[in-house]
Design a protein around this motif. Structure first.
Motif, short mmCIF file in Angstrom:
data_model
loop_
_atom_site.label_atom_id
_atom_site.label_comp_id
_atom_site.label_asym_id
_atom_site.label_seq_id
_atom_site.Cartn_x
_atom_site.Cartn_y
_atom_site.Cartn_z
N LEU A 15 0.72 -1.08 0.03
CA LEU A 15 0.12 0.03 0.05
C LEU A 15 0.87 1.26 -0.01
O LEU A 15 0.71 2.18 -0.83
CB LEU A 15 -0.87 -0.02 1.16
CG LEU A 15 -2.03 1.27 1.42
CD1 LEU A 15 -3.04 1.18 0.40
CD2 LEU A 15 -2.49 1.45 2.97
N LEU A 16 1.93 1.17 0.92
CA LEU A 16 2.70 2.55 0.80
C LEU A 16 3.66 2.49 -0.43
O LEU A 16 3.64 3.76 -0.80
CB LEU A 16 3.79 2.00 1.98
CG LEU A 16 3.19 2.41 3.63
CD1 LEU A 16 4.49 2.42 4.32
CD2 LEU A 16 2.64 3.55 3.90
N GLY A 17 3.87 1.54 -1.06
CA GLY A 17 4.53 1.58 -2.37
C GLY A 17 3.60 2.39 -3.43
O GLY A 17 3.95 3.02 -4.25
N SER A 18 2.39 2.12 -3.40
CA SER A 18 1.39 2.34 -4.33
C SER A 18 1.22 3.90 -3.93
O SER A 18 0.76 4.63 -5.12
CB SER A 18 0.02 1.89 -4.05
OG SER A 18 -0.68 2.03 -2.82
N VAL A 19 1.38 4.50 -2.90
CA VAL A 19 1.37 5.96 -2.83
C VAL A 19 2.41 6.71 -3.55
O VAL A 19 2.05 7.75 -4.40
CB VAL A 19 1.71 6.27 -1.30
CG1 VAL A 19 1.82 7.83 -1.07
CG2 VAL A 19 0.48 5.84 -0.29
N PHE A 20 3.57 6.28 -3.63
CA PHE A 20 4.60 6.68 -4.47
C PHE A 20 4.43 6.49 -6.06
O PHE A 20 4.86 7.64 -6.87
CB PHE A 20 5.99 6.22 -4.20
CG PHE A 20 6.40 6.62 -2.89
CD1 PHE A 20 6.89 7.97 -2.40
CD2 PHE A 20 6.40 5.69 -1.83
CE1 PHE A 20 7.25 8.07 -0.96
CE2 PHE A 20 6.61 5.90 -0.42
CZ PHE A 20 7.16 7.29 -0.16
N GLN A 21 3.74 5.64 -6.27
CA GLN A 21 3.27 5.18 -7.88
C GLN A 21 2.21 6.27 -8.36
O GLN A 21 2.26 6.41 -9.21
CB GLN A 21 2.64 3.71 -7.98
CG GLN A 21 3.76 2.65 -7.46
CD GLN A 21 2.98 1.42 -7.68
OE1 GLN A 21 2.05 1.08 -7.70
NE2 GLN A 21 3.99 0.10 -7.60
N LEU A 22 1.53 6.53 -7.13
CA LEU A 22 0.47 7.81 -7.50
C LEU A 22 1.07 8.87 -8.21
O LEU A 22 0.48 9.62 -9.36
CB LEU A 22 -0.42 7.93 -6.48
CG LEU A 22 -1.51 6.97 -6.06
CD1 LEU A 22 -2.13 7.24 -4.63
CD2 LEU A 22 -2.59 6.83 -7.10
N TYR A 23 2.23 9.28 -7.86
CA TYR A 23 3.00 10.35 -8.19
C TYR A 23 3.28 10.32 -9.68
O TYR A 23 3.38 11.30 -10.57
CB TYR A 23 4.14 10.81 -7.42
CG TYR A 23 4.02 11.35 -5.93
CD1 TYR A 23 3.36 12.48 -5.80
CD2 TYR A 23 4.22 10.73 -4.86
CE1 TYR A 23 3.11 13.08 -4.62
CE2 TYR A 23 4.37 11.17 -3.76
CZ TYR A 23 3.42 12.27 -3.37
OH TYR A 23 3.34 12.70 -2.09
N LEU A 24 3.40 9.17 -9.98
CA LEU A 24 3.78 8.83 -11.43
C LEU A 24 2.77 8.77 -12.40
O LEU A 24 2.83 9.05 -13.64
CB LEU A 24 4.87 7.53 -11.63
CG LEU A 24 6.17 7.60 -10.67
CD1 LEU A 24 6.95 6.24 -10.89
CD2 LEU A 24 7.15 8.79 -11.20
N SER A 25 1.65 7.97 -11.90
CA SER A 25 0.72 7.62 -12.70
C SER A 25 -0.50 8.60 -12.52
O SER A 25 -1.24 8.49 -13.64
CB SER A 25 0.09 6.43 -12.11
OG SER A 25 -0.58 6.57 -10.59
N GLU A 26 -0.68 9.82 -11.78
CA GLU A 26 -1.75 10.27 -11.74
C GLU A 26 -1.41 12.03 -12.08
O GLU A 26 -1.13 12.71 -11.24
CB GLU A 26 -2.48 10.33 -10.22
CG GLU A 26 -2.99 9.04 -10.00
CD GLU A 26 -4.15 8.71 -10.95
OE1 GLU A 26 -4.84 9.52 -11.35
OE2 GLU A 26 -4.08 7.44 -11.27
N PRO A 27 -1.73 12.21 -13.35
CA PRO A 27 -1.45 13.52 -13.50
C PRO A 27 -2.07 14.91 -12.87
O PRO A 27 -1.64 15.91 -12.56
CB PRO A 27 -1.48 13.71 -15.18
CG PRO A 27 -2.57 12.59 -15.38
CD PRO A 27 -2.23 11.46 -14.51
#
Length: 420
Positions: free
Chosen positions: A228-240
């Motif tokens: 879950l925590l890893g997905s937080v950082f992925q949001l910066y990349l995937s969500e304009p």
């Protein structure tokens, strides 16, 4: 939904008008699809005001704390830093849990633990215990962001922006009134009394929410906590949407922090020489602007979020003109404070409405990631404001604030041009 980071205006309109993302994830939301009642929204706003106030109670009490614990006045400021550090850690490691655990249970647990931490502050007899307790106060205060995310989940798509605007107004009220309230209570019951009273209020509100808050359904995310925590950082990349709106947040809260950090310096110095109580009254002017900004959420619901952002950023930039004349006109300062707080909160409410619409299945993680921009902007603004005032005076501070505001406006204009 296909999102183009170079075309946020189109993205804004799609998120606001169609609600496609929210509709796609509707089964994950509360079964109360009629949305939030006004009463429940009001309770959430009060909860947020009480919780965020705990972070700011210490600011007018530092001198009393230092005398009570025999701490050097030059050192006692670390109390504020410790609280903010706890809050920052909570944004990254606790707020995302709202997408993994039962949100009602998470909110109630945080409120009860907040009461424990507040009692620990009131009972602190040495420097180390006080700092540790203040870290815990900040850590648990992130219940504010869990409540905001839960508000977005429970609200129907056509009321989401308005509901977020109302709850966010509660957050702003808590920030602006905390200093005044803590000073008043401390005059009656001492600085420790402030934290004991707040602890009792947190327990009382937890009981009210236990009886009235809708039950949370199955969390939208499954898997491990670390994933879950890893997905937080992925949001910066995937969500304009998050990147664009986060950039706005960083700049507007830098401007906000420039004003509220440095304004006490010219107001307390000659020729004005205002008392702490008189300076605190400027917070009431900020409240007026913040309450007016609650309307921005309704405009976002109507598909006008991007236009609202542009108008608010223009007002934010202009607000520094009357503010610069503080030594010759306190009325001009009041006008500047109202305009600035209105503009900042209007953009803030719109930002949250749009990022929640983009990914309804990740609302807790989104708000945690978004508020990190807020923390960076606030910290940068505070440091830059005190340094600028010490070297060049109040007019230079206003130029600094106008620069942050103007950059945000130019960024909005650039996005508008590239989206056509």
């Amino acid at each position: 939904m296909s999102l183009n980071p170079q075309k946020p205006s189109k993205m804004d309109v799609e998120a606001e008008n169609t609600g496609a993302g929210a509709a796609a994830c509707a089964p994950l939301q509360s079964p109360d699809r009629a949305g939030l009642s006004r009463y429940q929204t009001f309770l959430f706003a009060i909860t947020c005001a009480m919780a965020v106030a705990n972070v700011y109670f210490a600011q007018p009490l530092l001198e009393s704390m230092a005398a009570s614990l025999s701490v050097a006045p030059s050192t006692i400021g670390i109390v504020v830093t410790a609280t903010q550090a706890g809050y920052a850690v909570g944004l990254l490691f606790i707020v995302p849990l709202g997408d993994l655990l039962n949100r009602k249970g998470l909110i109630l647990t945080q409120m009860l633990l907040s009461a424990v931490a507040l009692c620990a502050v009131g009972l602190a007899q040495d420097w180390g215990m006080l700092l540790g307790a203040m870290v815990l106060v900040g850590l648990m205060a992130v219940v504010v962001q869990v409540v905001v995310a839960y508000t977005a989940t429970l609200a129907s798509p056509d009321q989401r922006g308005q509901a977020i605007g109302t709850v966010t107004s509660g957050v702003v009220l808590g920030i602006l009134l905390a200093r005044f309230v803590s000073g008043a209570v401390a005059d009656l019951a001492g600085w420790r009394g402030v934290y004991f009273v707040s602890a009792a209020l947190m327990v009382g509100m937890a009981l009210v929410l236990y009886r009235t808050m809708p039950a949370s359904t199955t969390p939208p995310t499954k898997g491990s906590y670390w994933r879950l925590l890893g997905s937080v950082f992925q949001l910066y990349l995937s969500e304009p949407t998050l990147r664009v709106r986060g950039t706005f947040a960083l700049l507007i809260f830098a401007a906000f922090s420039v004003l509220w950090t440095a304004m006490v310096l010219p107001l307390s110095a000659p020729p004005l020489s205002l008392s702490h109580t008189q300076i605190g009254l400027f917070g009431l002017a900020g409240v007026a602007g913040a309450l007016a900004a609650a309307r921005a959420g309704r405009l976002a619901d109507q598909g006008l979020g991007n236009r609202t952002t542009g108008i608010a950023l223009a007002l934010l930039t202009l607000s520094w003109l009357p503010t610069a004349f503080v030594e010759s006109s306190l009325l001009a300062m009041v006008v500047g404070v109202v305009l600035l707080d209105f503009a900042v909160q209007a953009v803030h409410v719109t930002n949250q409405s749009l990022i929640f619409a983009a990914r309804p299945d990740a609302q807790s993680r989104l708000v945690g990631a978004y508020m990190c921009f807020y923390s960076v902007g606030s910290g940068a603004g505070a440091i830059a404001a005190t340094y600028t005032y010490a070297h060049w005076g109040w007019v230079a501070v206003c130029i600094l604030g106008a620069t942050f505001s103007g950059i945000a406006l130019l960024y909005w204009m650039y996005l508008e041009l590239t989206s056509r």
